[in-house]
Design an enzyme around this catalytic site. Sequence first.
Site, PDB file in Angstrom:
ATOM      1  N   ALA A  75       0.773  -1.327   0.039  1.00  0.00           N
ATOM      2  CA  ALA A  75      -0.026  -0.097   0.047  1.00  0.00           C
ATOM      3  C   ALA A  75       0.959   1.414  -0.038  1.00  0.00           C
ATOM      4  O   ALA A  75       0.363   2.171  -0.411  1.00  0.00           O
ATOM      5  CB  ALA A  75      -1.035  -0.051   1.190  1.00  0.00           C
ATOM      6  N   THR A  76       1.946   1.221   0.435  1.00  0.00           N
ATOM      7  CA  THR A  76       2.993   2.291   0.473  1.00  0.00           C
ATOM      8  C   THR A  76       3.311   2.599  -0.850  1.00  0.00           C
ATOM      9  O   THR A  76       2.928   3.860  -1.534  1.00  0.00           O
ATOM     10  CB  THR A  76       4.297   2.016   1.097  1.00  0.00           C
ATOM     11  N   HIS A 205      -1.039  -7.663   3.728  1.00  0.00           N
ATOM     12  CA  HIS A 205      -0.397  -8.124   4.867  1.00  0.00           C
ATOM     13  C   HIS A 205      -1.087  -7.784   6.149  1.00  0.00           C
ATOM     14  O   HIS A 205      -1.135  -8.127   7.430  1.00  0.00           O
ATOM     15  CB  HIS A 205       1.001  -7.912   5.276  1.00  0.00           C
ATOM     16  N   THR A 243       7.935  -7.553 -13.238  1.00  0.00           N
ATOM     17  CA  THR A 243       7.449  -8.974 -13.323  1.00  0.00           C
ATOM     18  C   THR A 243       6.411  -9.325 -12.155  1.00  0.00           C
ATOM     19  O   THR A 243       6.873  -8.930 -10.792  1.00  0.00           O
ATOM     20  CB  THR A 243       8.517 -10.167 -13.335  1.00  0.00           C
ATOM     21  N   CYS A 328       9.673   6.802  18.418  1.00  0.00           N
ATOM     22  CA  CYS A 328      11.107   6.989  18.948  1.00  0.00           C
ATOM     23  C   CYS A 328      11.878   7.653  17.774  1.00  0.00           C
ATOM     24  O   CYS A 328      11.961   7.230  16.608  1.00  0.00           O
ATOM     25  CB  CYS A 328      11.732   5.933  19.432  1.00  0.00           C
TER      26      CYS A 328
HETATM   27  C1  PLP Z   1       0.301  -0.547   6.930  1.00  0.00           C
HETATM   28  C2  PLP Z   1      -0.590   0.583   6.247  1.00  0.00           C
HETATM   29  C3  PLP Z   1      -0.171   1.036   4.941  1.00  0.00           C
HETATM   30  C4  PLP Z   1       1.187   0.410   4.273  1.00  0.00           C
HETATM   31  O1  PLP Z   1       0.843  -0.677   3.801  1.00  0.00           O
HETATM   32  P1  PLP Z   1       2.281  -1.589   3.214  1.00  0.00           P
HETATM   33  O2  PLP Z   1       1.401  -2.495   2.339  1.00  0.00           O
HETATM   34  O3  PLP Z   1       2.953  -2.056   4.544  1.00  0.00           O
HETATM   35  O4  PLP Z   1       3.262  -0.596   2.467  1.00  0.00           O
HETATM   36  C5  PLP Z   1      -0.777   2.229   4.497  1.00  0.00           C
HETATM   37  N1  PLP Z   1      -1.733   2.952   5.126  1.00  0.00           N
HETATM   38  C6  PLP Z   1      -2.375   2.365   6.063  1.00  0.00           C
HETATM   39  C7  PLP Z   1      -3.469   2.860   6.746  1.00  0.00           C
HETATM   40  C8  PLP Z   1      -1.769   1.185   6.857  1.00  0.00           C
HETATM   41  O5  PLP Z   1      -2.041   0.825   7.897  1.00  0.00           O
END
Ligand code: PLP
Length: 385
Positions: A75-76, A205, A243, A328
């Site tokens: 999601a990042t 995840h 890929t 931190c």
């Molecule tokens: C964990 C999270 C992300 C990042 O997702 P990743 O798949 O770890 O890069 C983005 N937005 C929210 C709200 C999240 O909780």
Amino acid sequence: MSAPVYLDYAATTPVDPRVAEVMSRHLTLDGVFANPASRSHMPGWQAEQAVEGARRQVADLIGADPREIVWTSGATEADNLALTGFMRANRARGRHLVTSRIEHKAVVDTAKALEREGFEVTWLTPERDGRVTPEALRAAMREDTTLVSLMAVNNELGSIHDLAALAEVAHAGGAVFHVDAVQAVGRIPLDAAAQGIDLMSVSAHKIYGPKGVGALYVRRSPDIRLEALIHGGGHERGMRSGTLPTHQIAGMGEAFAIAGREGEADQARIRALRDRLLAGLEDLDGIHRNSVIECAVPNILNLAFEGVDGESLLMALRDIALSTGSACNSASVEPSYVLKGIGVPRRLALASLRFSFGRFTSEADIDRALEALRHALIGLRRKTP
Ligand SMILES: *Cc1c(COP(=O)(O)O)cnc(C)c1O
């Protein structure tokens, strides 16, 4: 010594064994391992079929068409592609983006990078309950606003946004609506088409799939233009080359399919667990709810404990894996920007803990956590006058 009780599901979830089983069938020579872009042989077609099956499973859970799903590394990356890809591709139409102060860092830091690129950002302050109101969004809209980015469910508080109402305001102002729905998938009903969502980031995840894979939903009609961030090969309609990781994608598909079947029942069970935790703390004084549970998902509960600091509390709670309301930095402990963003006083923000529950949390886990928490609180409060 037994393993710590895991109450940090909002940080990541374990992979569901059913998901792991599907993934393991997409790795080795006797499985579906080929490159899904290989068009000249049967193993390649089988891999493509696995990817397309998963694309449908993901689309089905969020009210999308499979052709609207773009695979990413998580999601990042999806948030980066949504914000940067959209703002760059549409810079001729306007340079203004609206978001909030309590978005995930993947949105906050991307918006800050866009500011350095010459775009303008309005940072909305949410209400005390962790939600941006449609009125606040309306007031922030400008002639040159092209994108609004707000999360569906906040990862520290659990607060749920009224997506349909916010989408309406964004659209009325001529902007496209992006939603980070990572914490919402499988927890609340999502329907991109019905809720008026144009771009949506999801991750595997946080919902019992593997780390390292996610997707961006990109509405097809009206067509939304994004500038690719990763070039090479033109995969994913040119929006994201590379890929495709068949095993990750197949796992994500299975995780989403399971969430579609079981998400509601999971949440009902988890609600009872959260209420068990709250009931078990009821007789103790000085516990504040940062989460407003009436408008939050039941799997995330953020509490502040008066008269202790979060780090000492966490140290005393070594048998429970959870997160504090602070981050931190190299030199100092700073309160969480999310808690700060909803106006929690510094002293309380530093004494806050986020409990997050999931599919594998049991009543015994809650009871162990309660016992440890009560013991730690009473002990620490006795030490501080
Ligand atoms: C964990 C999270 C992300 C990042 O997702 P990743 O798949 O770890 O890069 C983005 N937005 C929210 C709200 C999240 O909780």
